[in-house]
Design a protein around this motif. Structure first.
Motif, short mmCIF file in Angstrom:
data_model
loop_
_atom_site.label_atom_id
_atom_site.label_comp_id
_atom_site.label_asym_id
_atom_site.label_seq_id
_atom_site.Cartn_x
_atom_site.Cartn_y
_atom_site.Cartn_z
N GLY A 166 -0.39 10.99 0.25
CA GLY A 166 -0.47 9.56 -0.04
C GLY A 166 -1.70 9.33 -0.89
O GLY A 166 -2.73 9.96 -0.71
N LEU A 167 -1.59 8.44 -1.88
CA LEU A 167 -2.69 8.16 -2.77
C LEU A 167 -3.24 6.77 -2.49
O LEU A 167 -2.49 5.82 -2.35
N ARG A 168 -4.52 6.61 -2.41
CA ARG A 168 -5.15 5.32 -2.19
C ARG A 168 -5.15 4.50 -3.48
O ARG A 168 -5.05 5.03 -4.58
N ALA A 169 -5.27 3.20 -3.33
CA ALA A 169 -5.23 2.30 -4.47
C ALA A 169 -6.32 2.61 -5.50
O ALA A 169 -6.19 2.30 -6.66
N SER A 170 -7.41 3.25 -5.08
CA SER A 170 -8.50 3.54 -6.00
C SER A 170 -8.32 4.88 -6.74
O SER A 170 -9.19 5.28 -7.49
N ARG A 212 -0.48 -6.15 0.21
CA ARG A 212 -0.90 -5.53 -1.05
C ARG A 212 -0.56 -4.04 -1.03
O ARG A 212 -0.58 -3.41 0.02
N VAL A 213 -0.28 -3.50 -2.20
CA VAL A 213 0.01 -2.06 -2.28
C VAL A 213 -1.22 -1.30 -1.83
O VAL A 213 -2.31 -1.49 -2.33
N ALA A 214 -1.02 -0.44 -0.83
CA ALA A 214 -2.12 0.34 -0.28
C ALA A 214 -2.06 1.80 -0.70
O ALA A 214 -3.04 2.52 -0.56
N GLY A 215 -0.92 2.24 -1.20
CA GLY A 215 -0.81 3.63 -1.60
C GLY A 215 0.61 4.03 -1.96
O GLY A 215 1.52 3.21 -1.93
N LEU A 216 0.75 5.29 -2.29
CA LEU A 216 2.04 5.88 -2.65
C LEU A 216 2.32 7.04 -1.70
O LEU A 216 1.40 7.73 -1.27
N ILE A 217 3.59 7.24 -1.44
CA ILE A 217 4.01 8.41 -0.65
C ILE A 217 5.23 8.99 -1.35
O ILE A 217 5.98 8.26 -1.99
N GLY A 218 5.39 10.28 -1.26
CA GLY A 218 6.53 10.87 -1.95
C GLY A 218 6.90 12.24 -1.46
O GLY A 218 6.19 12.85 -0.66
N THR A 219 8.05 12.68 -1.93
CA THR A 219 8.58 14.01 -1.62
C THR A 219 9.07 14.64 -2.91
O THR A 219 9.66 13.97 -3.75
N ILE A 220 8.83 15.93 -3.04
CA ILE A 220 9.32 16.69 -4.19
C ILE A 220 10.34 17.70 -3.66
O ILE A 220 10.06 18.42 -2.71
N ILE A 221 11.51 17.72 -4.28
CA ILE A 221 12.56 18.67 -3.88
C ILE A 221 12.84 19.61 -5.05
O ILE A 221 13.07 19.16 -6.17
#
Length: 185
Positions: free
Chosen positions: A5-9, A90-99
């Motif tokens: 997960g990536l923080r807004a900063s 407010r957007v706090a971060g991103l989450i993701g998956t790579i396949i």
């Protein structure tokens, strides 16, 4: 594999550092040194651009891309990403998956080649034309350096050399064909 997960900063510098750390881990496991500066920049810029789209327009995102590892291995991948919000909305971060879909893409290419082979054979008017179609499909499906294609003529009970191909130093050469018939062995 999941992306952190990536923080807004976060910014491209942090993404570069994360990729650099991943490459360092791969290098440590593989035992060899890797000069990954070009890989770092290309991967980080691509990921950052796609992540920035999510920051600007919160929601979900999925896309396919090719990733080349520091060792030169190509991986076809799908990224699934989404934003998440804090309690204030407010957007706090991103989450993701790579396949990794490398094998699926390979199977798709094989299926398309086989379908094309069937279509091309159905319109091949001569044996040599059919042989060329078969060899073209074999080139795409099988790694080989040389090939011979002989066809049996059941009505004449003879074998005809239709196509001979050799590859030397990366250059493919179709050798002259002789239509001399031989008795089958």
């Amino acid at each position: 594999m999941a992306t952190p997960g990536l923080r807004a900063s976060s910014n491209v510098t942090k993404v570069l550092q994360a990729v650099k750390d991943d490459i360092a881990n791969l290098t440590a496991k593989g035992g060899g040194a890797i000069d990954a500066s070009a890989i770092l920049v290309e991967v980080a810029e691509r990921l950052h651009a796609m992540d920035q789209l999510l920051w600007d327009q919160p929601g979900t995102q999925s896309y396919e891309t090719t990733i080349v590892t520091p060792g030169g291995t190509r991986h076809e991948t799908i990224y699934y990403k989404a934003t998440f919000t804090d309690t204030a909305g407010r957007v706090a971060g991103l989450i993701g998956t790579i396949i990794d879909i490398t094998e699926r893409k390979r199977a798709d290419r094989i299926t398309a080649t086989q379908a094309d082979l069937g279509r091309q054979l159905s319109v091949a008017g001569t044996r040599p034309a059919a042989a060329a179609v078969i060899l073209k499909a074999a080139d795409q499906l099988l790694p080989f350096d040389a090939a011979l294609l002989h066809l049996l003529s059941p009505d004449r009970r003879r074998v005809y050399r239709v196509l001979t191909v050799d590859t030397l130093n990366g250059s493919r050469t179709e050798l002259p064909v002789t239509y001399e018939a031989e008795a089958p062995s």
